[in-house]
Design an enzyme around this catalytic site. Structure first.
Site, PDB file in Angstrom:
ATOM      1  N   ASN A 122     -30.782  13.463  29.891  1.00 14.02           N
ATOM      2  CA  ASN A 122     -30.381  14.601  30.740  1.00 14.02           C
ATOM      3  C   ASN A 122     -31.425  15.709  30.695  1.00 14.02           C
ATOM      4  OD1 ASN A 122     -29.933  15.735  28.213  1.00 14.02           O
ATOM      5  ND2 ASN A 122     -28.211  16.961  28.944  1.00 14.02           N
TER       6      ASN A 122
ATOM      7  N   THR B  68     -28.833  15.160  36.088  1.00 16.69           N
ATOM      8  CA  THR B  68     -27.413  14.830  36.081  1.00 16.69           C
ATOM      9  C   THR B  68     -27.142  13.631  36.981  1.00 16.69           C
ATOM     10  OG1 THR B  68     -25.197  15.763  36.309  1.00 16.69           O
ATOM     11  CG2 THR B  68     -26.856  16.654  37.787  1.00 16.69           C
TER      12      THR B  68
ATOM     13  N   GLY C 212     -14.346  21.659  29.159  1.00 15.19           N
ATOM     14  CA  GLY C 212     -15.709  21.282  28.775  1.00 15.19           C
ATOM     15  C   GLY C 212     -16.773  22.315  29.063  1.00 15.19           C
TER      16      GLY C 212
ATOM     17  N   SER D  96     -25.571  25.235  35.938  1.00 13.62           N
ATOM     18  CA  SER D  96     -26.783  25.252  35.116  1.00 13.62           C
ATOM     19  C   SER D  96     -27.746  26.388  35.485  1.00 13.62           C
ATOM     20  CB  SER D  96     -27.494  23.899  35.183  1.00 13.62           C
ATOM     21  OG  SER D  96     -26.661  22.931  34.607  1.00 13.62           O
TER      22      SER D  96
ATOM     23  N   ASP E 114     -26.698  16.141  25.722  1.00 13.39           N
ATOM     24  CA  ASP E 114     -25.248  16.086  25.936  1.00 13.39           C
ATOM     25  C   ASP E 114     -24.495  15.874  24.615  1.00 13.39           C
ATOM     26  OD1 ASP E 114     -25.185  16.471  28.688  1.00 13.39           O
ATOM     27  OD2 ASP E 114     -25.442  14.336  29.112  1.00 13.39           O
TER      28      ASP E 114
ATOM     29  N   ALA F 124     -20.642   9.813  30.361  1.00 12.90           N
ATOM     30  CA  ALA F 124     -20.307  10.954  29.518  1.00 12.90           C
ATOM     31  C   ALA F 124     -19.736  10.474  28.182  1.00 12.90           C
ATOM     32  CB  ALA F 124     -19.299  11.847  30.239  1.00 12.90           C
TER      33      ALA F 124
ATOM     34  N   LYS G  30     -29.354   9.993  35.417  1.00 14.76           N
ATOM     35  CA  LYS G  30     -29.588  10.084  33.972  1.00 14.76           C
ATOM     36  C   LYS G  30     -30.149   8.782  33.384  1.00 14.76           C
ATOM     37  CE  LYS G  30     -26.148  13.524  32.694  1.00 14.76           C
ATOM     38  NZ  LYS G  30     -25.104  13.865  31.731  1.00 14.76           N
TER      39      LYS G  30
ATOM     40  N   ALA H 298     -15.217   5.232  29.183  1.00 21.10           N
ATOM     41  CA  ALA H 298     -16.364   4.570  28.540  1.00 21.10           C
ATOM     42  C   ALA H 298     -17.587   4.637  29.452  1.00 21.10           C
ATOM     43  CB  ALA H 298     -16.010   3.126  28.212  1.00 21.10           C
ATOM     44  N   GLY H 299     -17.652   5.667  30.309  1.00 19.82           N
ATOM     45  CA  GLY H 299     -18.782   5.818  31.235  1.00 19.82           C
ATOM     46  C   GLY H 299     -19.923   6.591  30.591  1.00 19.82           C
TER      47      GLY H 299
END
Ligand code: ATR
Length: 508
Positions: free
Chosen positions: A321, A296, A474, A253, A336, A366, A300, A363-364
């Site tokens: 975020n 992050t 990504g 970042s 995001d 992100a 979050k 399924a977290g």
């Protein structure tokens, strides 16, 4: 705010090695610190000639092990090395050491007298390599002997709170030449914002690639300090932004944001600031006047209760975020999902996901942003997850299907295989050999988007590519979510059209 000098710490075993580092970074430094404790014994005998070999002002330091150095012989031998460095002073001062570092408990009056007689400035230092130093003002008063000294305090913070306290205490210090450093990753901001601490010097080390020993934890190389963090241009008007998380390992970042500021020509700087608790980063931000935060893992979600207002998309996704001040209030949002959508549509060359059957693996946190994005783009999805409960919960928020992440789901995965979006950390460094869907054989028609970008090709990406599938990592999502944050933070368009994405990709 003072203009700190950039000092390169020289930890080579030989003077020749040190000279190579000086030449490599000459354009980015104001002075060097010869760490004579790192030299071999025969090289220690030759240090007197060093200042004239490099033509850059130099500090002479012989650091003990207990202060984070290499010197383990007695104080007598240490004094002898210092005396060797000061002996036969030249009338031309540039041929002598410009400074000598003497610890607070170093009591050899002859060395001090010699230094003063030859116009060599004393840096009176105190190091705590295991914990913080509090009450800086009292500490400096206790160290004070003569008014011409520079007082250096370097400590290892246990948390970001110790660093916040240092910045707060530094503001109130009586005017004296000081060097204040919090070491390690918590203290990174003290390296870049040394001017805000009124620090006379910020210390740097040659880069890891050069094979040099890092002189102290948290130091970066002077070229990165100047080019990435724009150190020379930081002043009272510089707007500060940061990314926080914990432990906040290598993050791209700062590269994305700082490059953006440079291309846009705006006076901003963006730093990595690890914090173990959300309260700590918020306190740090108010102490330093930080204007915006990228957030992050693992903060979050946990940072949300501390905010005054949250965007509807962040509420639906369940995480923030991006945090910045809006009308005096702390406002949280989430870039995001939109960053993911932009990256995905660019990659697919489409305007939406209508008609596509999509698998979301995981399924977290992100996956929540990904599911939001897929739904907003009108895709039909099935969520596959190890914990079926979590898959069900996320799927029900968007009317998606769900299934367990194991071999019993391979037929269902085949049915939702126009696009497979991988959102788990499986395959990420340090375990690049792991595969989240080892039971699934790619046929070649699938498109795979793996949100992992380190490594740039995960195991599952390689399997898909070998089968003839189109694949993407990504990194583009990371850049787009950062670009959207940049827009919230600065009110300006991110200069992405300048080929920045390609540039950043090359530099990574
Ligand atoms: P993030 O915010 O990075 O998405 P997270 O919220 O901890 O991280 O979610 C991690 C996701 O990866 C979850 O879907 C998790 O599955 P569970 O919900 O069953 O825990 C998945 N995950 C992590 N490690 C996994 C593993 N070894 N096998 C299968 N799934 C895993």
């Amino acid at each position: 705010m003072v203009k700190s000098k950039i000092c390169l710490c020289l930890t080579g075993k030989t003077l020749d090695e040190d000279i190579r580092y000086v030449n490599k970074y000459r354009d980015f430094i104001d002075l060097v610190e010869l760490r004579a404790d790192c030299l071999t014994e025969d090289q220690q005998l030759k240090i007197r000639e060093f200042p004239q070999m490099i033509d850059v002002p130099a500090i002479l330091t012989v650091r003990r092990k207990s202060d984070g150095g290499n010197f383990s012989a007695g104080e007598g031998s240490r004094a002898v090395i210092m005396a060797k460095g000061l002996a036969y002073a030249n009338l031309d001062k540039t041929k002598n050491f410009a400074y000598i570092d003497l610890e607070d408990d170093f009591n050899v009056p002859s060395i001090e007298e010699a230094a003063r007689a030859f116009g060599i400035r004393i840096i009176r230092s105190f190091h705590n390599i295991t914990g913080p130093v509090q009450h800086i003002e009292f500490k400096i008063q206790g160290m004070s002997r003569f008014n011409d000294e520079i007082y250096k305090i370097a400590f290892k913070p246990n948390s970001l709170s110790d660093v916040s306290r240092l910045f707060k205490e530094a503001e109130k210090l009586e005017k004296k030449d000081v060097i204040l450093i919090a070491m390690g990753s918590f203290g990174f901001a003290t390296r870049v914002l040394s001017g805000k601490l009124n620090s006379f010097i910020t210390f740097t080390s040659p880069s890891h690639e050069s094979g040099a020993l890092q002189a102290a934890p948290g130091q970066i190389d002077p070229e990165t300090l100047c080019k990435l963090y724009n150190f020379r241009n930081i002043n009272e008007d510089t707007k500060i932004f940061a990314v926080t998380g914990f432990p906040l390992a290598a993050t791209k970042s700062p590269l994305i944001h700082n490059k953006g500021y440079q291309l846009a020509g705006i006076n901003c700087v963006y730093l990595p600031v690890p914090a173990a608790r959300p309260e700590e980063i918020l306190d740090f931000s108010s102490a330093l006047g930080i204007r915006g935060l990228s957030v992050t893992v693992p903060h979050k979600e946990t940072i949300m209760p501390f905010l005054d207002d949250i965007s509807p998309s962040a509420i639906k996704i369940g995480s923030c975020n991006t945090i910045f001040r809006k009308n005096g209030k702390l406002y949280g949002t989430n870039t995001d999902a939109d960053g993911f959508s932009k990256a995905l549509l660019d990659f697919l060359g489409r305007k939406n996901l209508k008609g596509m059957k999509i698998s979301i693996i995981g399924a977290g946190g992100a996956a929540k942003a990904v599911a939001y994005g897929v739904h907003a783009l009108r895709g039909k999805a099935c969520i596959f997850n190890r914990s079926l409960e979590k898959a069900k919960k996320l799927a029900s928020a968007y009317g998606f299907k769900f299934a367990s992440l194991d071999i019993s789901s391979s037929n269902l995965l085949s049915k939702y295989s126009d696009l497979i979006i991988q959102t788990t950390p499986i395959g990420m460094l340090p375990e690049p050999d792991k595969d989240p869907i080892p039971f699934y054989s790619f046929k070649g028609h699938e498109i795979l988007y793996d949100i992992i970008y380190e490594p740039s090709e995960t195991k599952v990406m390689k399997r898909a590519r070998d089968a003839g599938c189109r694949v993407s990592n990504g990194f583009s999502m990371l850049v787009h979510q950062g670009a959207l944050q940049f827009e919230f933070f600065t009110g300006m368009q991110y200069p992405i059209d300048n080929g920045l994405l390609e540039k950043i990709t090359k530099e990574k």
